[in-house]
Structure formats: C-alpha cells, structure tokens
Write an enzyme that holds these catalytic residues in place. Structure first.
Site, PDB file in Angstrom:
ATOM      1  N   SER A   6       0.944  -1.437  -0.062  1.00 16.95           N
ATOM      2  CA  SER A   6      -0.085  -0.090  -0.050  1.00 16.95           C
ATOM      3  C   SER A   6       0.785   1.227   0.182  1.00 16.95           C
ATOM      4  O   SER A   6       0.439   2.425  -0.466  1.00 16.95           O
ATOM      5  CB  SER A   6      -0.958   0.160   1.189  1.00 16.95           C
ATOM      6  OG  SER A   6      -0.202  -0.036   2.474  1.00 16.95           O
ATOM      7  N   HIS A  28      -5.395  -4.026  -1.595  1.00 20.25           N
ATOM      8  CA  HIS A  28      -5.230  -2.952  -2.932  1.00 20.25           C
ATOM      9  C   HIS A  28      -5.138  -3.767  -4.215  1.00 20.25           C
ATOM     10  O   HIS A  28      -4.682  -3.209  -5.160  1.00 20.25           O
ATOM     11  CB  HIS A  28      -4.094  -2.298  -2.681  1.00 20.25           C
ATOM     12  CG  HIS A  28      -4.118  -1.302  -1.591  1.00 20.25           C
ATOM     13  ND1 HIS A  28      -4.490   0.208  -1.877  1.00 20.25           N
ATOM     14  CD2 HIS A  28      -4.022  -1.156  -0.346  1.00 20.25           C
ATOM     15  CE1 HIS A  28      -4.645   0.620  -0.574  1.00 20.25           C
ATOM     16  NE2 HIS A  28      -4.027   0.002   0.205  1.00 20.25           N
ATOM     17  N   LYS A  55     -12.280  -0.486  -0.800  1.00 16.18           N
ATOM     18  CA  LYS A  55     -11.337   0.303  -1.820  1.00 16.18           C
ATOM     19  C   LYS A  55     -11.904   0.341  -3.207  1.00 16.18           C
ATOM     20  O   LYS A  55     -12.993   0.943  -3.237  1.00 16.18           O
ATOM     21  CB  LYS A  55      -9.961  -0.036  -1.808  1.00 16.18           C
ATOM     22  CG  LYS A  55      -9.194  -0.057  -0.304  1.00 16.18           C
ATOM     23  CD  LYS A  55      -7.972  -0.499  -0.063  1.00 16.18           C
ATOM     24  CE  LYS A  55      -7.455   0.048   1.087  1.00 16.18           C
ATOM     25  NZ  LYS A  55      -7.869  -0.416   2.394  1.00 16.18           N
TER      26      LYS A  55
END
Length: 395
Positions: free
Chosen positions: A183, A211, A242
């Site tokens: 990240s 991610h 996300k």
C-alpha cells in the site's frame, strides 16, 4: 479527583509530533468521494482516495443499498452467529466466493478486522509465521495477537524467505504472509515465487489483496488470478472498501477455513454484522466487477500515464507498478510541507511519514483512479512539478 491537567502528557506528545511534521487532523470533505472534492470551501483534485473504480457513486450500488433498507431495515440487530446473518449476507458471501474462485468466503466488518480475526485464529504455538517486512499494519497487529513463532523476511527477498523455511525444516506448520499490492510503495508481491517456495517446503500461503481486489486480475479478481495461481493460495483476504467502494473485509478459501473462522475469529463472533444496505451495496459492486474490465483497463492506463509523466519530470516514484504512485520526499517535516504546498496549489495528496514508513522515506502517496481524466492527471503533474521546484525536490 481528575482535573483538566490529567492528560497533559498526551498534549506533550502531540506537540512533539507537530514539531517533527507527523501531526495531522483529518480534513472534513463536503459531498461524495470523487476525483474532485471540496473541503474548507475549496475544490481540490483528489489524489488520496482508494476509490479506484469510482464505485462509491455508482447508481446501481446506491439503488441496491436503498432497496435493502426497505426490505431488511437499517441494521441487522445482532452478531452473525445469533440472528445477524440475513439473506443478503449469505448471498454476498456466495457471490464473493464464486467471483474469487474459492469454495467459500466469510465477510468481516473491515479489512483490518479480517486480518486480526483470521491470523489470530490460524496461528498458535504450533505455527511459524513468516511475514514480509512491508506488510500492512493490520497484518502486523494480527500476528502480534498470536503465540506463533515469528519471522520476517526483507521486502520481496525470496532468498531470505527460503532460508527461514529451511531453518524451520518442517518443525512447525509454516505460514507465509504477504500483501498482494503493497500500500505504501505500490509494488506487487512476487507471488509465483512465494507459492513455489511454499510448495517446496510444505507451507501455507496467506495473501492480503486489499489494494489488489478490483485492481489486479481478470475483472479485478485479485493477485491470485493475476498470476493464475488458483488452488495454490490457501487464504485470500481483502477489503470491500477500496475498489469495491463500500466497507468491509473478507477471507476466501476452502469451506473448512470458513467454518473454522466462524467458530474462532473473535471480530466475527463479537461484532454486529453489516447493516443490510452495506451488504447489498457490496453484492452489487461484486456483480458490477464481473463486467468492469474496460474500467479496470482505464485505471491502469491512467496510472501508467501519470507515473511516466512524473518520472520524466525527475520525481522518484520508488518501485511503483500499480495505481499507487508515491512521490518520495524524505524526512517527515519536509514531506508535510510538500503536501501542504501542494494543497495550496489545488491538489490533495496526503503525506505519508514515520512510523508508517521509514524516517527518511516520507512520501506524498498519489492514488490514480479510473474516474480521473487525463486533464486531471496532467494538472496534478504540473502542480507537483511547481511544488517540487519550489521545495528543491526537483532541481
């Protein structure tokens, strides 16, 4: 009797953080998450959001949330193991497992609690856990909750990982834990090499795709799909907050893993389940992902354009190879000043400093989304260059 001086020592620590450039108060934003957002009466280009695909404002996801409130009400009323597993929760987990290509999936309240719950359940005195040194804080904290023997390998250093596995020599059950996409640096784990070592030494592989979900792999299925390692990664965890655009976390894998975590994972056992609107929104987002490859392609095209432009201007973007594009600055105070000046220029890119990264590795972490236009990104590059020259980051 407590007085207003009881917490003076806390204020002293906050003052130290201010002096060293590590103090920040969250900005308050008006309106929805998007490529341009408003705070303090100013409209800023947003380069710090994890809303990779722009799903937070997707009409199908919003409609699903509204309909779930009408059908199920505003909350679930209980933890999952009592009366808190509603039809919409079960449907989400079935759809998520099918999407990930696993036997089963279990949804948690957040990605952070997923790692805490799964790692604390799987690791005990009979296990050895070997973790990449740059893994996310939720992995680090999850491991700290266990009594497992612990080992760390230098970032993506497969020789060091193999030495640690050799030293174990089958003495304990070994788990290799890694982020799929890191990240802070935006680089991708060498998952094929990790899997080969795991199979050579009889270890389990645990991958956090926070991610990578919605970003890597076909239609955003994640790093396992990206490297075509289906059936060779034992635990896939990730977030629903996300690219998916809502909130929550999941653990996907064998059905026995799900049933075990239902009985052992404390965040799952002792937290009220997601409001029906959240579960329905996540379900709608997963269904959208199945048809979102053109949007994901645009995300990657935007990321390549932005990273290339920054590198051409002379910025150090580290090992970035994803839509996470750090601009390396240095010490915390210098990084905070760079981020502040960038905001004055109309671009919001959060400075990331110690202890999140090493003391001399402060960076302005830029996150590119599919919702950005090329004009947006060109504007951002121009402002980054202006601040870079003003601060001496660029010569």
């Amino acid at each position: 009797m407590p007085t207003n001086k009881t917490f003076d020592y806390l204020n002293e620590e906050l003052q130290r953080l201010q002096r060293e450039g590590m103090y920040r108060i969250p900005a308050v934003w008006s309106g929805a998450s998007g490529p341009w957002m408003e705070t303090g009466g100013r409209r800023l280009l947003q380069l710090s959001s994890n809303n990779y695909l722009g799903f937070t404002g997707h009409p199908d996801i919003q409609a699903a949330a509204i309909e779930a409130i009408r059908q199920y009400g505003s909350g679930s009323g209980s933890v999952r193991t009592i009366t808190g597993t509603l039809g919409i929760h079960d449907e989400l987990e079935r759809e998520l497992a099918d999407f990930k290509g696993t036997e089963a999936a279990l949804v948690f309240q957040s990605g952070f609690t997923t790692n805490q719950g799964a790692l604390a359940s799987l690791l005990g005195p009979d296990e050895l856990v070997i973790s990449d040194e740059l893994n996310h804080a939720s992995i680090i904290d999850g491991i700290r909750l266990t009594k497992a023997e612990r080992g760390i390998f230098a970032h993506k250093d497969m020789d060091q990982l193999e030495r640690r596995l050799k030293e174990n020599d089958g003495r304990k059950r070994a788990f290799i834990v890694t982020d799929g996409v890191f990240s802070m640096d935006g680089d991708i784990a060498p998952l094929p090499a990790i899997v080969e070592l795991a199979e050579k030494y009889g270890a389990y592989v645990y991958v956090d795709d926070a991610h990578a979900s919605g970003v890597l792999g076909r239609n955003g299925k994640g790093s396992t799909d990206h490297f075509n390692l289906h059936g060779r990664v034992h635990v896939q965890v990730g977030t629903l907050s996300k690219a998916v655009g809502v909130v929550g976390g999941y653990a996907a894998g064998a059905d026995v893993l799900k049933r075990y975590l239902i009985h052992k994972a404390r965040p799952f056992l002792f937290s009220t389940s997601h409001p029906p609107a959240v579960a329905a929104a996540c379900l709608a987002a997963i269904r959208l992902l199945r048809h979102s490859q053109p949007l994901i392609d645009r995300l990657w095209n935007n990321a390549s354009f932005f990273r290339s432009r920054l590198q051409e201007e002379g910025f150090d973007t580290g090992g970035s190879e994803t839509p996470i594009v750090p601009v390396l600055i240095g010490k915390p105070d210098r990084t905070a000043e760079f981020s502040r000046l960038l905001m004055q220029e109309g671009v919001y890119a959060q400075g990331i400093v110690y202890p999140t990264v090493a003391m001399d590795k402060g960076r302005v972490r830029c996150i590119v989304t599919a919702a950005h236009t090329k004009d947006d990104l060109a504007f951002a590059v121009d402002k980054l260059v202006a601040v870079g020259k003003r601060t001496g980051v660029l010569q």
